[in-house]
Design a protein around this motif. Structure first.
Motif, PDB file in Angstrom:
ATOM      1  N   LEU A  34       0.563  -1.102   0.219  1.00  0.00           N
ATOM      2  CA  LEU A  34      -0.045   0.234  -0.344  1.00  0.00           C
ATOM      3  C   LEU A  34       0.644   1.360  -0.283  1.00  0.00           C
ATOM      4  O   LEU A  34       0.707   2.430  -0.828  1.00  0.00           O
ATOM      5  CB  LEU A  34      -0.851  -0.326   1.416  1.00  0.00           C
ATOM      6  CG  LEU A  34      -1.980  -1.433   1.329  1.00  0.00           C
ATOM      7  CD1 LEU A  34      -2.668  -1.301   2.491  1.00  0.00           C
ATOM      8  CD2 LEU A  34      -3.126  -0.689  -0.020  1.00  0.00           C
ATOM      9  N   THR A  36       3.866   1.196  -1.414  1.00  0.00           N
ATOM     10  CA  THR A  36       4.397   1.382  -2.665  1.00  0.00           C
ATOM     11  C   THR A  36       3.774   2.345  -3.580  1.00  0.00           C
ATOM     12  O   THR A  36       3.884   2.917  -4.523  1.00  0.00           O
ATOM     13  CB  THR A  36       4.730   0.005  -3.490  1.00  0.00           C
ATOM     14  OG1 THR A  36       5.871  -0.604  -2.045  1.00  0.00           O
ATOM     15  CG2 THR A  36       5.156   0.201  -4.437  1.00  0.00           C
ATOM     16  N   GLY A  37       2.171   1.791  -3.265  1.00  0.00           N
ATOM     17  CA  GLY A  37       1.149   2.723  -4.039  1.00  0.00           C
ATOM     18  C   GLY A  37       0.989   3.938  -3.882  1.00  0.00           C
ATOM     19  O   GLY A  37       0.531   5.136  -4.632  1.00  0.00           O
ATOM     20  N   ALA A  40       3.901   5.576  -5.520  1.00  0.00           N
ATOM     21  CA  ALA A  40       2.909   5.135  -7.142  1.00  0.00           C
ATOM     22  C   ALA A  40       2.731   5.955  -8.008  1.00  0.00           C
ATOM     23  O   ALA A  40       3.060   7.015  -8.732  1.00  0.00           O
ATOM     24  CB  ALA A  40       2.743   3.798  -7.293  1.00  0.00           C
ATOM     25  N   ALA A  62      -0.430  -5.566 -12.137  1.00  0.00           N
ATOM     26  CA  ALA A  62      -1.490  -5.459 -10.623  1.00  0.00           C
ATOM     27  C   ALA A  62      -2.105  -6.430 -10.532  1.00  0.00           C
ATOM     28  O   ALA A  62      -1.493  -6.869  -8.965  1.00  0.00           O
ATOM     29  CB  ALA A  62      -1.989  -4.347 -11.101  1.00  0.00           C
ATOM     30  N   ASP A 180       2.162  -0.333 -10.006  1.00  0.00           N
ATOM     31  CA  ASP A 180       2.284  -0.510  -8.347  1.00  0.00           C
ATOM     32  C   ASP A 180       1.035   1.017  -7.671  1.00  0.00           C
ATOM     33  O   ASP A 180       0.460   0.310  -6.635  1.00  0.00           O
ATOM     34  CB  ASP A 180       3.444  -0.425  -7.828  1.00  0.00           C
ATOM     35  CG  ASP A 180       4.385  -0.706  -8.220  1.00  0.00           C
ATOM     36  OD1 ASP A 180       4.595  -2.093  -8.343  1.00  0.00           O
ATOM     37  OD2 ASP A 180       5.502  -0.346  -8.241  1.00  0.00           O
ATOM     38  N   GLY A 181       0.201   1.470  -8.321  1.00  0.00           N
ATOM     39  CA  GLY A 181      -0.947   1.878  -7.999  1.00  0.00           C
ATOM     40  C   GLY A 181      -2.007   0.594  -8.028  1.00  0.00           C
ATOM     41  O   GLY A 181      -2.957   1.545  -7.064  1.00  0.00           O
ATOM     42  N   THR A 183      -2.037  -2.199  -8.661  1.00  0.00           N
ATOM     43  CA  THR A 183      -1.701  -3.176  -7.568  1.00  0.00           C
ATOM     44  C   THR A 183      -2.157  -2.852  -6.206  1.00  0.00           C
ATOM     45  O   THR A 183      -3.316  -3.755  -5.288  1.00  0.00           O
ATOM     46  CB  THR A 183      -0.236  -3.399  -7.176  1.00  0.00           C
ATOM     47  OG1 THR A 183       0.085  -3.801  -8.387  1.00  0.00           O
ATOM     48  CG2 THR A 183      -0.084  -4.576  -6.291  1.00  0.00           C
ATOM     49  N   ALA A 184      -2.371  -1.812  -5.697  1.00  0.00           N
ATOM     50  CA  ALA A 184      -2.376  -1.855  -4.664  1.00  0.00           C
ATOM     51  C   ALA A 184      -3.749  -1.474  -3.798  1.00  0.00           C
ATOM     52  O   ALA A 184      -3.933  -1.376  -2.906  1.00  0.00           O
ATOM     53  CB  ALA A 184      -2.041  -0.152  -3.908  1.00  0.00           C
TER      54      ALA A 184
END
Length: 280
Positions: A34, A36-37, A40, A62, A180-181, A183-184
């Motif tokens: 999160l 990391t998001g 991002a 993702a 990454d965004g 993914t979060a």
């Protein structure tokens, strides 16, 4: 490029050590994902949007990374960092090279292939020595090997996606930021479904440590994604796995894990693989 990749290697080992040192490994890996998001989002605002051709890869990446983070949280519950990490990373370069050869017709040269095989042998030896000495259980071993396939898959997806994202490093970083965004955003409801209301206080626990881990995770992998636009995916994936040496050092120096003779021999194999890749 090599200097940047070595920085990525160290950053990757550092954020994994943060997850391993936490009491609740699952929530620690969730916090890293999160944060990391969050990083991002800021990077995406400061970089040009990736080209439309890369967006299917962003979505695929993702989804794969959500599964990866779930497995990371599970892996460190019953194994040393210096054991689980090498096993998890061990087969990934070889599998990534195979996938890239079949799907992208990206076949490594003879010297590069020797380097990849030496690195795979080194990281596998380092991990299997832990199994022999009871530092990992069989279920965790299977999960670690399965996660190797996950790592190889997202490496190829992200390498090709970043190449399609645009002509320069900023577009590669933007691709990674969007991935990454997303993914979060996808991982948050999964965590809430698994942990319910108790997840709320966990998200804000130890914010400085978690923010550092998120920054390290984003920066480390963004460099790798960019590097895969400059060099064969399998070779970059193999060089990235030198992070197992840093993970072993961190595990021994800061987490009190043992370092036996087999792991020293494995480290020499890894160094040999790096030399071969440098010569390729």
């Amino acid at each position: 490029m090599s200097t940047f990749v070595w920085a990525a290697v160290l950053l990757h080992a550092l954020w994994n050590s943060v997850v391993k040192s936490a009491g609740d490994k699952f929530m620690s890996s969730a916090r890293v994902a999160l944060w990391t998001g969050v990083v991002a989002v800021f990077v995406s605002l400061a970089t040009p949007a990736p080209l439309a051709a890369s967006l299917p890869y962003v979505i695929a990446s993702a989804l794969i990374h959500v599964l990866y983070f779930l497995l990371v949280g599970r892996l460190y519950r019953n194994a040393d960092l210096s054991v689980a990490y090498p096993l998890m990373r061990g087969l990934a370069p070889l599998v990534a090279s195979g996938i890239a050869a079949v799907t992208l017709h990206e076949v490594p040269g003879a010297v590069a292939l020797v380097g990849v095989l030496a690195l795979v042998a080194g990281v596998a030896t380092m991990g299997l020595s832990g199994l022999a000495h009871g530092r990992i259980d069989r279920v965790t071993l299977v999960l670690a090997l399965f996660n190797s396939v996950i790592i190889a898959t997202y490496s190829v997806v992200d390498g090709e996606g970043a190449r399609l994202a645009g002509p320069d490093a900023l577009h590669a970083f933007a691709y990674n930021a969007w991935s990454d965004g997303l993914t979060a955003a996808l991982y948050l409801p999964v965590v809430l479904a698994l942990r319910g209301k108790s997840a709320g206080p966990e998200f804000v626990r130890d914010p400085l440590r978690s923010a550092f881990a998120g920054l390290a995770a984003f920066g480390g992998y963004a460099i790798v994604v960019w590097a895969m636009t400059q060099a064969p995916i399998g070779a970059v994936a193999a060089l990235r796995e030198c992070s197992v040496v840093f993970a072993a050092i961190i595990g021994v120096a800061f987490l009190g894990e043992p370092f036996r003779g087999a792991r020293a021999g494995a480290a020499l194999l890894i160094v040999g693989g790096v030399i071969a890749l440098r010569l390729a």
